[in-house]
Design a protein around this motif. Sequence first.
Motif, PDB file in Angstrom:
ATOM      1  N   ILE A 148      20.041 110.270  -0.713  1.00 14.14           N
ATOM      2  CA  ILE A 148      20.780 110.744   0.457  1.00 14.14           C
ATOM      3  C   ILE A 148      20.127 112.030   0.936  1.00 14.14           C
ATOM      4  O   ILE A 148      19.962 112.973   0.160  1.00 14.14           O
ATOM      5  N   VAL A 149      19.757 112.079   2.200  1.00 14.27           N
ATOM      6  CA  VAL A 149      19.213 113.307   2.764  1.00 14.27           C
ATOM      7  C   VAL A 149      20.082 113.836   3.905  1.00 14.27           C
ATOM      8  O   VAL A 149      19.970 114.997   4.273  1.00 14.27           O
ATOM      9  N   ASN A 150      20.922 112.986   4.480  1.00 14.15           N
ATOM     10  CA  ASN A 150      21.872 113.406   5.506  1.00 14.15           C
ATOM     11  C   ASN A 150      23.278 113.231   4.946  1.00 14.15           C
ATOM     12  O   ASN A 150      23.496 112.401   4.075  1.00 14.15           O
ATOM     13  N   PRO A 151      24.243 113.992   5.443  1.00 15.00           N
ATOM     14  CA  PRO A 151      25.610 113.875   4.912  1.00 15.00           C
ATOM     15  C   PRO A 151      26.146 112.443   4.986  1.00 15.00           C
ATOM     16  O   PRO A 151      26.035 111.774   6.006  1.00 15.00           O
ATOM     17  N   VAL A 152      26.694 112.001   3.860  1.00 18.05           N
ATOM     18  CA  VAL A 152      27.263 110.662   3.754  1.00 18.05           C
ATOM     19  C   VAL A 152      28.651 110.797   3.142  1.00 18.05           C
ATOM     20  O   VAL A 152      28.838 111.530   2.172  1.00 18.05           O
ATOM     21  N   ASN A 153      29.602 110.084   3.692  1.00 22.28           N
ATOM     22  CA  ASN A 153      30.971 110.123   3.197  1.00 22.28           C
ATOM     23  C   ASN A 153      31.055 109.409   1.850  1.00 22.28           C
ATOM     24  O   ASN A 153      30.573 108.293   1.699  1.00 22.28           O
ATOM     25  N   LEU A 154      31.672 110.062   0.890  1.00 24.54           N
ATOM     26  CA  LEU A 154      31.817 109.511  -0.458  1.00 24.54           C
ATOM     27  C   LEU A 154      32.565 108.183  -0.434  1.00 24.54           C
ATOM     28  O   LEU A 154      32.247 107.263  -1.193  1.00 24.54           O
ATOM     29  N   LYS A 155      33.536 108.061   0.448  1.00 21.58           N
ATOM     30  CA  LYS A 155      34.322 106.829   0.543  1.00 21.58           C
ATOM     31  C   LYS A 155      33.430 105.621   0.855  1.00 21.58           C
ATOM     32  O   LYS A 155      33.595 104.561   0.285  1.00 21.58           O
ATOM     33  N   PHE A 156      32.433 105.807   1.732  1.00 17.59           N
ATOM     34  CA  PHE A 156      31.530 104.708   2.078  1.00 17.59           C
ATOM     35  C   PHE A 156      30.654 104.304   0.893  1.00 17.59           C
ATOM     36  O   PHE A 156      30.407 103.124   0.667  1.00 17.59           O
ATOM     37  N   LEU A 157      30.196 105.298   0.143  1.00 22.24           N
ATOM     38  CA  LEU A 157      29.398 104.990  -1.045  1.00 22.24           C
ATOM     39  C   LEU A 157      30.218 104.206  -2.066  1.00 22.24           C
ATOM     40  O   LEU A 157      29.736 103.232  -2.656  1.00 22.24           O
ATOM     41  N   LEU A 158      31.456 104.633  -2.268  1.00 19.09           N
ATOM     42  CA  LEU A 158      32.309 103.950  -3.231  1.00 19.09           C
ATOM     43  C   LEU A 158      32.661 102.538  -2.780  1.00 19.09           C
ATOM     44  O   LEU A 158      32.749 101.633  -3.604  1.00 19.09           O
ATOM     45  N   GLN A 159      32.839 102.348  -1.484  1.00 18.58           N
ATOM     46  CA  GLN A 159      33.121 101.000  -0.980  1.00 18.58           C
ATOM     47  C   GLN A 159      31.962 100.059  -1.283  1.00 18.58           C
ATOM     48  O   GLN A 159      32.166  98.917  -1.700  1.00 18.58           O
ATOM     49  N   ASP A 160      30.737 100.529  -1.093  1.00 15.01           N
ATOM     50  CA  ASP A 160      29.564  99.707  -1.403  1.00 15.01           C
ATOM     51  C   ASP A 160      29.491  99.404  -2.896  1.00 15.01           C
ATOM     52  O   ASP A 160      29.207  98.276  -3.302  1.00 15.01           O
ATOM     53  N   LEU A 161      29.744 100.415  -3.704  1.00 11.77           N
ATOM     54  CA  LEU A 161      29.691 100.236  -5.154  1.00 11.77           C
ATOM     55  C   LEU A 161      30.774  99.272  -5.635  1.00 11.77           C
ATOM     56  O   LEU A 161      30.516  98.398  -6.465  1.00 11.77           O
ATOM     57  N   VAL A 162      31.968  99.414  -5.095  1.00 15.13           N
ATOM     58  CA  VAL A 162      33.082  98.541  -5.476  1.00 15.13           C
ATOM     59  C   VAL A 162      32.788  97.096  -5.104  1.00 15.13           C
ATOM     60  O   VAL A 162      33.051  96.177  -5.881  1.00 15.13           O
ATOM     61  N   ASN A 163      32.221  96.884  -3.926  1.00 18.10           N
ATOM     62  CA  ASN A 163      31.882  95.528  -3.502  1.00 18.10           C
ATOM     63  C   ASN A 163      30.778  94.931  -4.368  1.00 18.10           C
ATOM     64  O   ASN A 163      30.822  93.757  -4.724  1.00 18.10           O
ATOM     65  N   GLU A 164      29.794  95.736  -4.705  1.00 16.56           N
ATOM     66  CA  GLU A 164      28.659  95.263  -5.495  1.00 16.56           C
ATOM     67  C   GLU A 164      29.063  94.947  -6.936  1.00 16.56           C
ATOM     68  O   GLU A 164      28.633  93.958  -7.506  1.00 16.56           O
ATOM     69  N   CYS A 165      29.885  95.798  -7.515  1.00  6.89           N
ATOM     70  CA  CYS A 165      30.240  95.659  -8.932  1.00  6.89           C
ATOM     71  C   CYS A 165      31.602  95.017  -9.160  1.00  6.89           C
ATOM     72  O   CYS A 165      32.035  94.904 -10.303  1.00  6.89           O
ATOM     73  N   GLN A 166      32.267  94.642  -8.093  1.00  5.49           N
ATOM     74  CA  GLN A 166      33.583  94.027  -8.172  1.00  5.49           C
ATOM     75  C   GLN A 166      34.553  94.873  -8.992  1.00  5.49           C
ATOM     76  O   GLN A 166      35.155  94.422  -9.964  1.00  5.49           O
ATOM     77  N   LEU A 167      34.677  96.138  -8.582  1.00  2.00           N
ATOM     78  CA  LEU A 167      35.579  97.082  -9.234  1.00  2.00           C
ATOM     79  C   LEU A 167      36.823  97.299  -8.383  1.00  2.00           C
ATOM     80  O   LEU A 167      36.803  97.089  -7.173  1.00  2.00           O
ATOM     81  N   ASN A 168      37.889  97.763  -9.017  1.00  5.41           N
ATOM     82  CA  ASN A 168      39.091  98.198  -8.324  1.00  5.41           C
ATOM     83  C   ASN A 168      39.108  99.719  -8.360  1.00  5.41           C
ATOM     84  O   ASN A 168      38.821 100.312  -9.389  1.00  5.41           O
ATOM     85  N   ILE A 169      39.461 100.344  -7.248  1.00  2.16           N
ATOM     86  CA  ILE A 169      39.555 101.808  -7.208  1.00  2.16           C
ATOM     87  C   ILE A 169      41.021 102.203  -7.303  1.00  2.16           C
ATOM     88  O   ILE A 169      41.862 101.669  -6.577  1.00  2.16           O
ATOM     89  N   ILE A 170      41.295 103.153  -8.176  1.00  9.69           N
ATOM     90  CA  ILE A 170      42.638 103.712  -8.316  1.00  9.69           C
ATOM     91  C   ILE A 170      42.520 105.220  -8.150  1.00  9.69           C
ATOM     92  O   ILE A 170      41.783 105.868  -8.896  1.00  9.69           O
ATOM     93  N   LEU A 171      43.218 105.762  -7.157  1.00 15.51           N
ATOM     94  CA  LEU A 171      43.250 107.205  -6.942  1.00 15.51           C
ATOM     95  C   LEU A 171      44.489 107.749  -7.645  1.00 15.51           C
ATOM     96  O   LEU A 171      45.606 107.387  -7.301  1.00 15.51           O
ATOM     97  N   LYS A 172      44.273 108.626  -8.605  1.00 12.98           N
ATOM     98  CA  LYS A 172      45.350 109.063  -9.483  1.00 12.98           C
ATOM     99  C   LYS A 172      46.251 110.128  -8.858  1.00 12.98           C
ATOM    100  O   LYS A 172      47.417 110.202  -9.186  1.00 12.98           O
ATOM    101  N   ASP A 173      45.717 110.976  -8.010  1.00 12.19           N
ATOM    102  CA  ASP A 173      46.528 112.054  -7.440  1.00 12.19           C
ATOM    103  C   ASP A 173      46.187 112.277  -5.963  1.00 12.19           C
ATOM    104  O   ASP A 173      45.196 111.755  -5.457  1.00 12.19           O
TER     105      ASP A 173
END
Length: 115
Positions: free
Chosen positions: A28-53
């Motif tokens: 990453i060399v330009n600002p990227v939203n963390l949410k977008f990165l996690l969405q790609d990772l979740v789709n690729e690895c078939q993970l569920n995201i749980i936000l605790k707080d």
Amino acid sequence: MKKAFLLIFITIFIYAKSCDKRLFSLHIVNPVNLKFLLQDLVNECQLNIILKDKRAKKMINQNLEFINVKNVSLKDFLDTLFKQANLFYELKENNLIISYHKTQTFELNFIPNSI
């Protein structure tokens, strides 16, 4: 949206379909939203995201400025990503649990001093 703003998200398959046997690279060399990165990772690895707080929910919308990792395991990739974002994570089975606070319990053995 400019999803390709010089973001290279390359997943190299090593052994099986499981993400714990894959190597990840991210540049990453330009600002990227963390949410977008996690969405790609979740789709690729078939993970569920749980936000605790609530704070984690707010922090997940932040932009990451610069990250460069190459051919690292999923654990090392997540360690780098969440350390940069100032968040904690826990990976249980296929659940990625994200939190802003981390609670630990310690057992203290002491002898009471009576006078």
